[in-house]
Design a protein around this motif. Structure first.
Motif, PDB file in Angstrom:
ATOM      1  N   ALA A 125       0.972  -1.225   0.111  1.00 53.18           N
ATOM      2  CA  ALA A 125      -0.001  -0.047  -0.007  1.00 53.18           C
ATOM      3  C   ALA A 125       0.783   1.141   0.226  1.00 53.18           C
ATOM      4  O   ALA A 125       0.496   2.343  -0.549  1.00 53.18           O
ATOM      5  N   THR A 126       1.730   1.414   0.871  1.00 47.63           N
ATOM      6  CA  THR A 126       2.879   2.396   0.923  1.00 47.63           C
ATOM      7  C   THR A 126       3.631   2.557  -0.444  1.00 47.63           C
ATOM      8  O   THR A 126       3.753   3.671  -0.936  1.00 47.63           O
ATOM      9  N   LEU A 127       4.138   1.671  -1.128  1.00 49.84           N
ATOM     10  CA  LEU A 127       4.862   1.727  -2.199  1.00 49.84           C
ATOM     11  C   LEU A 127       3.892   2.107  -3.244  1.00 49.84           C
ATOM     12  O   LEU A 127       4.364   3.225  -4.216  1.00 49.84           O
ATOM     13  N   ALA A 128       2.519   1.763  -3.365  1.00 46.64           N
ATOM     14  CA  ALA A 128       1.709   2.238  -4.465  1.00 46.64           C
ATOM     15  C   ALA A 128       1.510   3.661  -4.395  1.00 46.64           C
ATOM     16  O   ALA A 128       1.386   4.510  -5.154  1.00 46.64           O
ATOM     17  N   THR A 129       1.110   4.217  -3.024  1.00 41.66           N
ATOM     18  CA  THR A 129       0.611   5.510  -2.707  1.00 41.66           C
ATOM     19  C   THR A 129       1.943   6.387  -3.030  1.00 41.66           C
ATOM     20  O   THR A 129       1.773   7.202  -3.642  1.00 41.66           O
ATOM     21  N   ILE A 130       3.119   5.816  -2.764  1.00 39.26           N
ATOM     22  CA  ILE A 130       4.120   6.754  -3.123  1.00 39.26           C
ATOM     23  C   ILE A 130       4.531   7.185  -4.527  1.00 39.26           C
ATOM     24  O   ILE A 130       4.816   7.878  -5.183  1.00 39.26           O
ATOM     25  N   LEU A 131       4.315   5.834  -5.116  1.00 42.68           N
ATOM     26  CA  LEU A 131       4.571   5.983  -6.681  1.00 42.68           C
ATOM     27  C   LEU A 131       3.504   6.897  -7.279  1.00 42.68           C
ATOM     28  O   LEU A 131       3.783   7.386  -8.238  1.00 42.68           O
ATOM     29  N   THR A 132       2.364   6.618  -6.843  1.00 44.55           N
ATOM     30  CA  THR A 132       1.241   7.851  -7.552  1.00 44.55           C
ATOM     31  C   THR A 132       1.451   9.132  -7.004  1.00 44.55           C
ATOM     32  O   THR A 132       0.977  10.146  -7.595  1.00 44.55           O
TER      33      THR A 132
END
Length: 337
Positions: free
Chosen positions: A283-290
């Motif tokens: 979840a954190t990785l996906a959020t940072i990517l966006t």
């Protein structure tokens, strides 16, 4: 065998991932994964496995420094077993040192205190590359004028951790006894006021003396620490390249520099109380990517970012559990024979 609590925590992790996929739109998620280039993903998997061998080298270096006299092959089994035990506990990726020290004690000639000192020293050394690349990447962006609020916050957090963590590491290796004595004195003051627990403090004091001696042995050769830390940088490069290949498999092309910030920031989710930070990390990785600025990173849909996060963990984290479980069974058979 996994306990009911361990199964429950993995169930929670799976539920988090399922909710993320649902929120991102299942159809778009499936479409993103199905369009991924298979050859790039195979490369990402192979590259994602390489950090386990680098971390094993760090363990091998410190275990032999402690006098364990174990070969690399056995060290690999010990590390993967300890990593598995750490990963199946609801402690994220932190706080598993006692489990790993127990594995070392049971399978080498080292004491628990020596094993603990070796494991904690390995953790410190393996954390160095993260801050090297974060601060190095920051210097690069400063030169080219691409620093924003996210990068600035990452720099401040990294500097704070470097100062605190560096001070602790220096004290453990080169001023050994400082932290141990302060802890013992604090506990003695408490027992004096309460009027009980002195025997436990005495036993703890004895164990801390052994830990102190172990850290002194590690700190007596600074060149060994520098050599080990230098080699440890390879694992972070492998992880960055694995993420780069996963992004490329989905047609997302970027420079390496932003990835130096994305991975360390994502690793903060390892503090979450799920096995290995599962669910929270994705979840954190996906959020940072966006959320990365368009000037630094291509803008991608959340569904695609979730797919990237899950694929990254499938290439870099979950294989370690399978290998670790096999290593644990292998070590158990060796002890039985």
């Amino acid at each position: 065998m996994a306990t009911k609590k361990q199964i429950a925590w993995f169930g929670i992790s799976t539920a988090i991932i399922a909710v993320l996929i649902y929120m991102a739109d299942i159809n778009k998620f499936i479409e993103a994964v199905s369009q991924a280039n298979t050859y790039y993903l195979i490369g990402a998997l192979l590259t994602g496995l390489l950090p386990f061998f680098v971390w094993t080298h760090t363990w091998h270096s410190f275990l032999n420094k402690m006098g364990a006299n174990v070969n690399y092959r056995k060290t690999f089994k010990l590390f993967m077993t300890g990593n598995f035990m750490n990963s199946v506990t609801p402690l994220g990726q932190f706080g598993g040192e006692p489990f790993m020290a127990y594995v070392i004690k049971e399978n080498t000639g080292l004491s628990y205190e020596e094993g603990f000192s070796a494991v904690l020293s390995s953790d410190i050394i393996n954390s160095v590359p993260i801050f090297t690349f974060v601060l190095g990447g920051a210097a690069f962006l400063l030169i080219f004028g691409s620093v924003n609020d996210i990068i600035t916050q990452a720099i401040y957090i990294s500097l704070l951790i470097v100062v605190i963590g560096g001070s602790i590491a220096y004290t453990l290796w080169f001023k050994s006894g400082t932290i141990e004595n302060a802890l013992t004195k604090g506990l003695r003051k408490i027992t004096d006021r309460v009027g009980r627990g002195e025997k436990y403090v005495e036993k703890l004091d004895e164990k801390l003396e052994n830990v102190e001696e172990a850290f002194e042995r590690i700190g007596e050769d600074p060149r060994h620490l520098v050599r080990t830390a230098s080699i440890a940088h390879a694992y972070f490069v492998f992880q960055v390249f694995s993420l780069y290949l996963i992004l490329a498999s989905m047609g997302i092309h970027t420079d390496f520099t932003p990835l130096y910030f994305i991975l360390p920031l994502s690793s903060l989710s390892n503090f979450s109380p799920t096995p290995g930070g599962s669910g929270a990390y994705e979840a954190t990785l996906a959020t940072i990517l966006t959320l990365m600025p368009a000037a630094l990173f291509p803008q991608i849909p959340f569904a695609t970012a979730i797919a990237v996060g899950i694929l990254f963990r499938l290439c870099t984290y979950w294989p370690g559990l399978i290998i670790g479980y096999g290593a644990m069974i292998s070590i158990g058979r060796e002890k039985a024979n």
